[in-house]
Scaffold this motif. Structure first.
Motif, PDB file in Angstrom:
ATOM      1  N   LYS A  17       0.830  -1.213   0.000  1.00  0.00           N
ATOM      2  CA  LYS A  17       0.000   0.000   0.000  1.00  0.00           C
ATOM      3  C   LYS A  17       0.858   1.255   0.000  1.00  0.00           C
ATOM      4  CE  LYS A  17      -2.415   1.170   3.579  1.00  0.00           C
ATOM      5  NZ  LYS A  17      -3.441   1.185   4.647  1.00  0.00           N
ATOM      6  N   THR A  52       2.288   1.735  -3.455  1.00  0.00           N
ATOM      7  CA  THR A  52       1.273   2.230  -4.381  1.00  0.00           C
ATOM      8  C   THR A  52       1.004   3.716  -4.178  1.00  0.00           C
ATOM      9  OG1 THR A  52       0.219   0.051  -4.376  1.00  0.00           O
ATOM     10  CG2 THR A  52      -1.088   1.895  -5.196  1.00  0.00           C
ATOM     11  N   CYS A  53       0.905   4.144  -2.929  1.00  0.00           N
ATOM     12  CA  CYS A  53       0.650   5.559  -2.641  1.00  0.00           C
ATOM     13  C   CYS A  53       1.837   6.436  -3.069  1.00  0.00           C
ATOM     14  CB  CYS A  53       0.351   5.753  -1.160  1.00  0.00           C
ATOM     15  SG  CYS A  53      -1.233   5.055  -0.649  1.00  0.00           S
ATOM     16  N   ASN A  97      -1.624   8.114   3.812  1.00  0.00           N
ATOM     17  CA  ASN A  97      -1.471   6.666   3.745  1.00  0.00           C
ATOM     18  C   ASN A  97      -0.013   6.249   3.827  1.00  0.00           C
ATOM     19  OD1 ASN A  97      -3.931   4.738   3.011  1.00  0.00           O
ATOM     20  ND2 ASN A  97      -4.407   6.785   2.275  1.00  0.00           N
ATOM     21  N   ALA A 132      -4.458  -5.060   0.287  1.00  0.00           N
ATOM     22  CA  ALA A 132      -3.626  -3.873   0.080  1.00  0.00           C
ATOM     23  C   ALA A 132      -4.280  -2.870  -0.856  1.00  0.00           C
ATOM     24  CB  ALA A 132      -2.266  -4.296  -0.473  1.00  0.00           C
ATOM     25  N   PHE A 133      -4.848  -3.362  -1.949  1.00  0.00           N
ATOM     26  CA  PHE A 133      -5.353  -2.462  -2.978  1.00  0.00           C
ATOM     27  C   PHE A 133      -6.861  -2.280  -2.947  1.00  0.00           C
ATOM     28  CE2 PHE A 133      -1.543  -4.394  -5.237  1.00  0.00           C
ATOM     29  CZ  PHE A 133      -0.701  -3.360  -4.863  1.00  0.00           C
ATOM     30  N   LEU A 193      -7.910   1.196  -1.786  1.00  0.00           N
ATOM     31  CA  LEU A 193      -7.535   2.210  -2.770  1.00  0.00           C
ATOM     32  C   LEU A 193      -8.424   2.109  -4.007  1.00  0.00           C
ATOM     33  CD1 LEU A 193      -3.636   1.967  -2.523  1.00  0.00           C
ATOM     34  CD2 LEU A 193      -5.166   3.547  -1.350  1.00  0.00           C
ATOM     35  N   THR A 223      -7.115   0.656   6.002  1.00  0.00           N
ATOM     36  CA  THR A 223      -6.150  -0.431   5.947  1.00  0.00           C
ATOM     37  C   THR A 223      -6.861  -1.698   5.506  1.00  0.00           C
ATOM     38  OG1 THR A 223      -5.101   0.622   7.824  1.00  0.00           O
ATOM     39  CG2 THR A 223      -4.335  -1.570   7.249  1.00  0.00           C
TER      40      THR A 223
END
Length: 401
Positions: free
Chosen positions: A74, A77-78, A234, A278-279, A282, A393
């Motif tokens: 995560k 990705t952020c 995040n 994790a995604f 998002l 989360t």
């Protein structure tokens, strides 16, 4: 000549604008249904996949390592999203990171509390799903709505409508009925797996709901007093979360991981669970831009139905009249709670403050009119949902894992 053509051109432009508006409206309607489908699939699939992975015969993967890997994914990705916002300018990207994390260190340290709670919550959810039927967990986990509402009233001085209080009463009653039914069934039925402990799972989900409510409201207070983007928040959460997750991993499973390896038991299914965790939040942050509060409530309710029906086929879960009654009360309560804000008929800017925008999630929301981190502009209706889901989360998953 030009003057005689102007009225015709105006009519033509007006017609084209009307057609364009109609097409945009139809496109947004389709996106709403796509959002609904994504929310339902994400909510239901994460719980079902964790339950399935944790009940397969053989040695289990370490849940503590899964939490750490999900946090790191995560954060990565952020960071990528922030870099894209800076149009690939590495210098601006690094300056922003240094300023947000180190220069404003006092602001960063505020996130240590919710990060600790979210890390604990993620580990507790693995414990709960490993010991409870997926449908039972899905129903009981909706108590996070009740805990978030209570903390919102106590900490943010928010008020609830009469309908919201009634929905919370139905929610509590529904969960209580499900637990009474499960307790009775557990005494009558033989134990499926000696490694499963219903009391342990129930305690884990209750503590998880309490931590979700407190951390969500605490995080909402931080977001409302900050100009930092959701993605940067995040990253800050993920830094603490990864560190605390590693600490918890060493404390609980350090010796076993040293013997068997960090990625012991990782199968394609386990990796799917981790990527979903994790995604998922998002992804929901993106699609929920096209949804609304009622649709979110409906998606949560429908995901309970999907989880229950799927559990019957995957795990041999038995649905009787009492469970159906309890689950029905919970589904109705979730939907009812989402109604007041949307049904008030007031413009978005004049809507009364209520914690409904921060419920169904373990993260808080930014104030209306805040900066939209994806578009770069402002969107008073979608920003609370974007902030809340992106900061989750879980599972968020929203499901809000």
């Amino acid at each position: 000549m030009a003057g005689s053509e102007a009225p015709g051109n105006g009519i033509k432009l007006g017609a084209e604008k009307t057609v364009g508006t109609r097409r945009q409206s139809e496109a947004n309607k389709k996106l709403k249904y796509i959002s609904l489908a994504v929310l339902v699939v994400q909510n239901a699939s994460l719980i079902l996949s964790i339950r399935y992975a944790r009940t397969l015969p053989g040695e289990r993967f370490f849940a503590t390592t899964a939490v750490v890997v999900a946090e790191m994914l995560k954060v990565a990705t952020c960071l990528l999203l922030i870099l894209l916002q800076k149009r690939g300018n590495l210098k601006e990207f690094l300056v922003l990171l240094y300023d947000s994390i180190f220069v404003q260190y006092s602001d960063t340290l505020k996130l240590a509390v919710p990060s600790l709670i979210y890390t604990l919550q993620n580990n507790l959810q693995y414990v709960a799903i490993s010991n409870l039927p997926a449908a039972t967990f899905q129903v009981t986990y909706q108590l996070k709505i009740l805990t978030t509402a209570i903390f919102s009233v106590l900490m943010l001085r928010k008020s609830l409508s009469r309908l919201q209080w009634v929905s919370l009463l139905f929610l509590f009653a529904g969960v209580a009925i499900v637990q009474v039914e499960q307790e009775g069934g557990r005494k009558e039925a033989s134990v499926e797996n000696d490694s499963q402990n219903y009391a342990k799972g129930l305690a884990a989900v209750i503590v998880s709901c309490l931590s979700s409510g407190f951390a969500g409201v605490y995080f909402e207070k931080i977001l409302k007093g900050s100009t930092a983007s959701v993605w940067m928040r995040n990253v800050q959460l993920g830094i603490f979360g990864s560190g605390l997750g590693l600490l918890g991993m060493w404390w609980n499973d350090g010796a076993a991981i040293g013997e068997k390896g960090f990625f012991f038991g990782y199968t394609p299914l386990v990796w799917g669970v981790i990527f979903n965790q994790a995604f998922g939040g998002l992804l929901v942050a993106v699609v929920v831009k096209y949804a609304d509060n009622i649709l979110k409530g409906f998606a949560t309710s429908f995901s309970i139905v999907v989880s229950t029906v799927t559990s019957v086929y995957l795990f041999g879960f038995h649905v009787d009249l009492l469970f159906a009654l309890g689950a029905g009360l919970v589904i109705g309560a979730v939907y009812m709670y989402s109604l007041p804000k949307a049904a008030s008929g007031l413009p978005p800017g004049l809507l009364p403050s209520s914690p409904s925008s921060s419920l169904s999630s373990s993260a808080g929301s930014v104030s209306s009119g805040g900066r939209n981190p994806m578009s770069g502009g402002t969107d008073s209706e979608t920003d609370p949902f974007l902030a809340k889901k992106a900061a989750q989360t879980q599972l968020q998953t929203s499901y809000e894992m």
